[in-house]
Design an enzyme around this catalytic site. Structure first.
Site, PDB file in Angstrom:
ATOM      1  N   CYS A  92       0.837  -1.202   0.000  1.00 10.66           N
ATOM      2  CA  CYS A  92       0.000   0.000   0.000  1.00 10.66           C
ATOM      3  C   CYS A  92       0.872   1.252   0.000  1.00 10.66           C
ATOM      4  CB  CYS A  92      -0.917  -0.006   1.222  1.00 10.66           C
ATOM      5  SG  CYS A  92      -2.015   1.430   1.293  1.00 10.66           S
ATOM      6  N   ASN A 203      -1.782 -10.021  -8.962  1.00 10.18           N
ATOM      7  CA  ASN A 203      -2.853  -9.078  -8.655  1.00 10.18           C
ATOM      8  C   ASN A 203      -2.635  -7.837  -9.510  1.00 10.18           C
ATOM      9  OD1 ASN A 203      -3.208  -6.661  -6.072  1.00 10.18           O
ATOM     10  ND2 ASN A 203      -4.931  -7.610  -7.107  1.00 10.18           N
TER      11      ASN A 203
END
Length: 323
Positions: A92, A203
């Site tokens: 993140c 992903n």
């Protein structure tokens, strides 16, 4: 053994416990992730940040943090609560995450991440996994990624889920970091070739079952984020297409009705309907009445006292003939 062929990505403000119960009505086999929860919130916060229901299994807790002892403590709590996996966020890029010294900025400190992983693995018997980017800022060469994975795998981590974009730690918002840095799927494929004994998941930008099956020819698992949230009925196809389960797809109406007992229990415990229904707005995307479903829930579910009658009325609107 945990089968993570397909998983729904951890997403802040989105993959809360209400969403996960909803997603489980659509797929029995998908691995579901919590939102990222910081070690500080778990250790010092006043709320119960580890709450989940048995219906959510298999479910993984994603942790944010960089203190090995704190991460080990939280991993132990997660195991005691019954989570099937604990994952550390090394992907993140938000400023808030960087200021706490966790998330993508940790890719610059692979030895610290290795220490965190080792401490967690020493504390629990459930899997400890890492979710990362392919690089950060100017540290985005393939050798950098190889060194990162090598260092952490030596600490005992055998599962990496890789968002196939690098992250810019300054200059881009988290939203822009999900869209602007180009996807580099071949780099993740190469990682699997070079680390055949590790579980490598992919992903980033994956939207269709065909794309998922294409990726699974090169890597071990796929993780889908925004598409699984905004177009949740995609999950209804996952069990048959990716897990080989021979069963009829559940209808959208059946999914909504299967949520009724959960909604009733949550409302009785003090929850508001819109906190649950907001995750269901995309269920009828592309269907006759889908717009009416979204509009009715958006306009009525937040009202004081809103209950199952709102869900039933919204369902009825999906079955009216086109306007």
């Amino acid at each position: 053994m945990l089968d993570r062929t397909f998983s729904v990505a951890p997403m802040l403000d989105w993959t809360d416990r209400h969403y996960r119960v909803f997603a489980r009505q659509l797929s029995r086999h998908a691995l579901l992730y919590t939102e990222m929860v910081t070690t500080g919130a778990i250790i010092h916060g006043k709320g119960d940040y580890l709450a989940f229901s048995e219906a959510e299994h298999p479910v993984a807790l994603q942790l944010g943090g960089s203190n090995p002892a704190d991460l080990a403590h939280c991993a132990k709590l997660a195991e005691e609560r019954g989570y099937d996996e604990v994952n550390i966020n090394v992907g993140c890029p938000s400023d808030r995450v960087q200021n706490g010294r966790f998330g993508a900025c940790l890719m610059a400190e692979p030895t610290l991440v290795a220490d965190c992983v080792k401490a967690m693995k020493d504390a629990v018997s459930i899997p400890v996994t890492v979710k990362s980017r392919i690089g950060i800022d100017d540290m985005d060469s393939y050798p950098f990624l190889v060194d990162f994975v090598s260092t952490i795998s030596e600490a005992g981590c055998d599962t990496f889920i890789v968002h196939a974009r690098k992250a810019w730690l300054s200059g881009l918002s988290p939203k822009e970091n999900r869209e602007i840095p180009p996807l580099d799927y071949p780099r993740v494929y190469q990682l699997k070739k070079d680390f055949p004994n590790l579980h490598i998941g992919i992903n980033g930008g994956i939207k269709t079952l065909d794309e998922m099956q294409g990726h699974l020819a090169h890597v071990d698992s796929v993780m889908v984020g925004r598409e699984a949230y905004q177009n949740p009925y995609l999950l209804a196809e996952v069990d048959a297409a990716l897990y080989g389960v021979d069963s009829a797809m559940v209808s959208r109406r059946a999914v909504v009705e299967a949520m009724f007992p959960y909604i009733e229990a949550e409302l009785a415990a003090g929850a508001r309907l819109n906190h649950i229904s907001r995750h269901m707005l995309g269920l009828f995307n592309g269907q006759t009445g889908g717009r009416r479903w979204r509009r009715y829930l958006s306009e009525n579910a937040h009202k004081t006292g809103a209950g199952l009658e709102v869900m039933e009325a919204a369902l009825a609107l999906t079955e009216r003939s086109p306007e």
